[in-house]
Design an enzyme around this catalytic site. Structure first.
Site, PDB file in Angstrom:
ATOM      1  N   HIS A 249      13.916  50.907  55.291  1.00 47.74           N
ATOM      2  CA  HIS A 249      13.356  50.475  53.999  1.00 47.74           C
ATOM      3  C   HIS A 249      13.305  51.678  53.045  1.00 47.74           C
ATOM      4  CE1 HIS A 249      10.512  47.480  51.819  1.00 47.74           C
ATOM      5  NE2 HIS A 249      11.193  48.218  50.958  1.00 47.74           N
TER       6      HIS A 249
ATOM      7  N   ARG B  96      13.658  41.810  50.939  1.00 50.52           N
ATOM      8  CA  ARG B  96      12.551  41.772  51.901  1.00 50.52           C
ATOM      9  C   ARG B  96      13.083  41.155  53.183  1.00 50.52           C
ATOM     10  NH1 ARG B  96      10.386  44.957  49.223  1.00 50.52           N
ATOM     11  NH2 ARG B  96       8.401  44.824  48.108  1.00 50.52           N
TER      12      ARG B  96
ATOM     13  N   GLU C 232       8.035  45.534  59.642  1.00 49.10           N
ATOM     14  CA  GLU C 232       8.313  46.975  59.490  1.00 49.10           C
ATOM     15  C   GLU C 232       7.047  47.785  59.742  1.00 49.10           C
ATOM     16  OE1 GLU C 232       9.811  47.457  55.519  1.00 49.10           O
ATOM     17  OE2 GLU C 232      11.357  45.949  55.821  1.00 49.10           O
TER      18      GLU C 232
HETATM   19  C1  8YV Z   1       9.257  50.756  48.209  1.00 51.93           C
HETATM   20  C2  8YV Z   1      10.020  48.368  47.600  1.00 51.93           C
HETATM   21  O1  8YV Z   1       9.816  51.290  49.365  1.00 51.93           O
HETATM   22  O2  8YV Z   1       9.992  48.416  45.260  1.00 51.93           O
HETATM   23  C3  8YV Z   1       9.826  47.741  46.272  1.00 51.93           C
HETATM   24  O3  8YV Z   1       9.497  46.560  46.227  1.00 51.93           O
HETATM   25  O4  8YV Z   1      10.035  47.715  48.583  1.00 51.93           O
HETATM   26  C4  8YV Z   1      10.276  49.824  47.688  1.00 51.93           C
HETATM   27  O5  8YV Z   1      10.700  50.354  46.503  1.00 51.93           O
HETATM   28  C5  8YV Z   1       7.878  50.356  48.500  1.00 51.93           C
HETATM   29  O6  8YV Z   1       7.263  49.587  47.544  1.00 51.93           O
HETATM   30  C6  8YV Z   1       7.063  51.620  48.710  1.00 51.93           C
HETATM   31  O7  8YV Z   1       6.013  51.326  49.444  1.00 51.93           O
END
Ligand code: 8YV
Length: 313
Positions: A279, A232, A261
């Site tokens: 991301h 993150r 983001e």
């Molecule tokens: C995804 C993520 O892009 O799994 C996570 O925590 O950050 C990513 O896999 C996101 O959750 C999709 O919105």
């Protein structure tokens, strides 16, 4: 029989939306002209929220849904969901671990390769016709490099495993030493940073890891050191990172995640010593389909009274 009602916070891919709409009455939060009014209308009936890693679910939203029993997250990171509020209310929370581990780990390695082998610069060298005028400067081998993994969970371990195959020397920082690995352990990112040439951040987000990669850690990594982040944006002190990259006080950064983001700090755009991704570490057809399936499987399990597949709370 009435279909169960689910509040969806943001759009999923069409291959998830269709089966969801067949099994549930879906309410689209992001499309509502007045989201507060939508929530008030559905509050007496909605028992589940489907959300994503970045949209999460706030305490305020949970408070407005007295019948809420389940929050299913499309993503492994649940830092945008107020877990404490969920626990207090006995609301269950699920995520999508494991199915995305390989792709996220691949992205971590790709960013490291991109930085050290200067893949974007090589692409430009060819594309802009500079090759005819001479070869591009030599780059850095991965073989023999000392790489520190910050957070040796599922994803961190998968990155370490891959980097072993590249001939890197692996160390890690974690709260406790892991019994099942032989990599050298450091209790803090700071202690680790002083001993390695790259840090790869694979921590969970949230208050406990906020800006854990701070100025001191980045200074310990030094002007030749590079940092990769597939966790993150919040885990790194981004203003400090930018300042040090601009001043040449840090060797480089490979970033899939950022503060704010997708409206990220545009100072990144002009830096030469960064490799940037939107991301997208889990962003493959295969993994995103598996993530959607797991969200649906968790919803189906809960509504059928079966055990949840991947509970967080
Ligand atoms: C995804 C993520 O892009 O799994 C996570 O925590 O950050 C990513 O896999 C996101 O959750 C999709 O919105």
């Amino acid at each position: 029989m009435n279909q169960p009602e689910v509040l969806l916070m943001g759009p999923y891919p069409s291959w998830d939306m269709q089966p969801l709409a067949q099994s549930y009455q879906m309410h689209h939060y992001w499309e509502a002209s007045d989201p507060a009014q939508l929530v008030a209308e559905i509050a007496p009936r909605v028992q589940a929220i489907a959300t994503s890693g970045h949209l999460g679910a706030s305490r305020a939203l949970m408070e407005q849904l007295p019948e809420l029993k389940l929050i299913a997250c499309y993503g492994v990171g649940v830092d945008a969901i107020d877990l404490e509020a969920a626990r207090e209310r006995g609301i269950r929370v699920t995520n999508t671990p494991d199915v995305l581990t390989d792709d996220v780990a691949d992205m971590g390695v790709a960013l490291l390769l991109g930085l050290w082998r200067r893949i974007p610069q090589g692409d430009q060298h060819v594309r802009l016709g500079h090759w005819k005028a001479g070869p591009m400067p030599l780059t850095q081998s991965l073989r023999g490099k000392r790489v520190g993994i910050v957070g040796l969970g599922r994803i961190g371990a998968a990155i370490a495993h891959r980097l072993e195959a590249f001939g890197c020397q692996i160390a890690y920082s974690a709260r406790g030493k892991k019994a099942d690995v032989t990599y050298r352990w450091y209790p803090t990112p700071l202690a680790l940073a002083g001993e390695v040439e790259a840090l790869v951040v694979a921590l969970a987000g949230g208050a406990g890891t906020r800006r854990i990669i701070n100025e001191e850690v980045l200074r310990a990594l030094g002007p030749q050191g590079v940092v990769v982040n597939v966790s993150r944006g919040s885990t790194i002190d981004e203003p400090v990172l930018l300042k040090m990259l601009q001043a040449g006080e840090l060797g480089g950064a490979g970033l899939d995640v950022f503060d704010n983001e997708p409206n990220i700090n545009e100072a990144f755009f002009t830096l030469e010593n960064v490799v940037l991704q939107p991301h997208h570490a889990s962003g493959t057809h295969q993994t995103r389909r598996a993530m959607g399936q797991l969200v649906r499987d968790n919803l189906a399990a809960w509504f059928a009274g079966r055990p949840l597949l991947t509970p967080v709370v």
